[in-house]
Design a protein around this motif. Structure first.
Motif: not given
Length: 175
Positions: A19-28
Motif C-alpha cells: 500500500g505504500h507508494p514507494m513500495r508499490h513502485r519497487m514492486v513494479n
C-alpha cells in the motif's frame, strides 16, 4: 521467477507493504527483473537507506526475496526479486486496494496523452457477468510486460462489479 502462479495476499502486513507508494513502485520495478539496492535507488531517485528500509518491509511481508549475492569492492552486493510476478487479492479488500494503487501511480495528464477513463454500466444476467469476468481474467492482452526502448508504462484497470443502480418499473402506457 521460479513460480509464475499468483501469490494470494492474505495478511494485513502484505497489504500494508504493497500500500505504500514507494513500495508499490519497487514492486513494479522488480516485475521487470531482479535488481540491487543501488539500481532501485537510482530508478526511484531516492537514497539507499530509504530504499533499503522499504525492501526490508517487502521482505518481511514475504513479497520480495534475496535472489543472489556477489562480492564487489570488499562488500557484498545483494540482488532482490519478487517471490511472484503477480499477486491475487482477496475479494473483499482487493477492489479498493487496486483502485487506490491505480490512483496513486497515475501520472499527471500531459497534452496529447492517450489516457482515457470512462465508466460504463451494462445490464447482464449473473451467468453473463460470470462469463464476462472469466473472459477478462483470461484475456491475453498481447502487450509487452517488460520495458523496451521507446516505450512508456500505461496502466489498465478493469473491474466488473455489481452496481448499486435501482431499476425503474416498466413505463405505464399513456392513454
Amino acid at each position: 521467477m521460479a513460480d509464475e502462479q499468483l501469490l494470494s495476499l492474505r495478511s494485513s502486513a502484505q497489504y500494508k507493504a504493497l500500500g505504500h507508494p514507494m513500495r508499490h513502485r519497487m514492486v513494479n520495478l522488480l516485475r521487470q527483473r531482479p535488481a540491487t539496492l543501488g539500481e532501485l535507488t537510482a530508478a526511484l531517485d531516492s537514497t539507499k537507506g530509504t530504499v533499503g528500509y522499504h525492501v526490508r518491509i517487502l521482505r518481511e511481508a514475504g513479497l520480495v526475496r534475496l535472489a543472489s549475492t556477489r562480492q564487489v569492492r570488499g562488500g557484498t552486493e545483494q540482488r532482490f526479486e519478487l517471490v511472484n510476478r503477480g499477486f491475487q487479492l482477496d475479494e473483499e479488500t482487493g477492489a479498493r486496494f487496486l483502485h487506490d494503487a491505480a490512483l496513486a501511480e497515475m501520472s499527471p495528464v500531459r497534452p496529447g496523452d492517450p489516457g482515457h477513463t470512462v465508466l460504463h454500466h451494462v445490464w447482464l444476467t449473473p451467468e453473463e457477468a460470470r462469463a464476462l469476468a472469466e473472459r477478462v481474467e483470461n484475456y491475453d492482452h498481447g502487450q509487452r510486460l517488460d520495458p523496451e526502448q521507446g516505450t512508456e508504462a500505461y496502466g489498465l484497470l478493469l473491474s466488473l462489479y455489481r452496481a448499486d443502480i435501482p431499476r425503474l418499473p416498466p413505463e405505464r402506457p399513456t392513454t
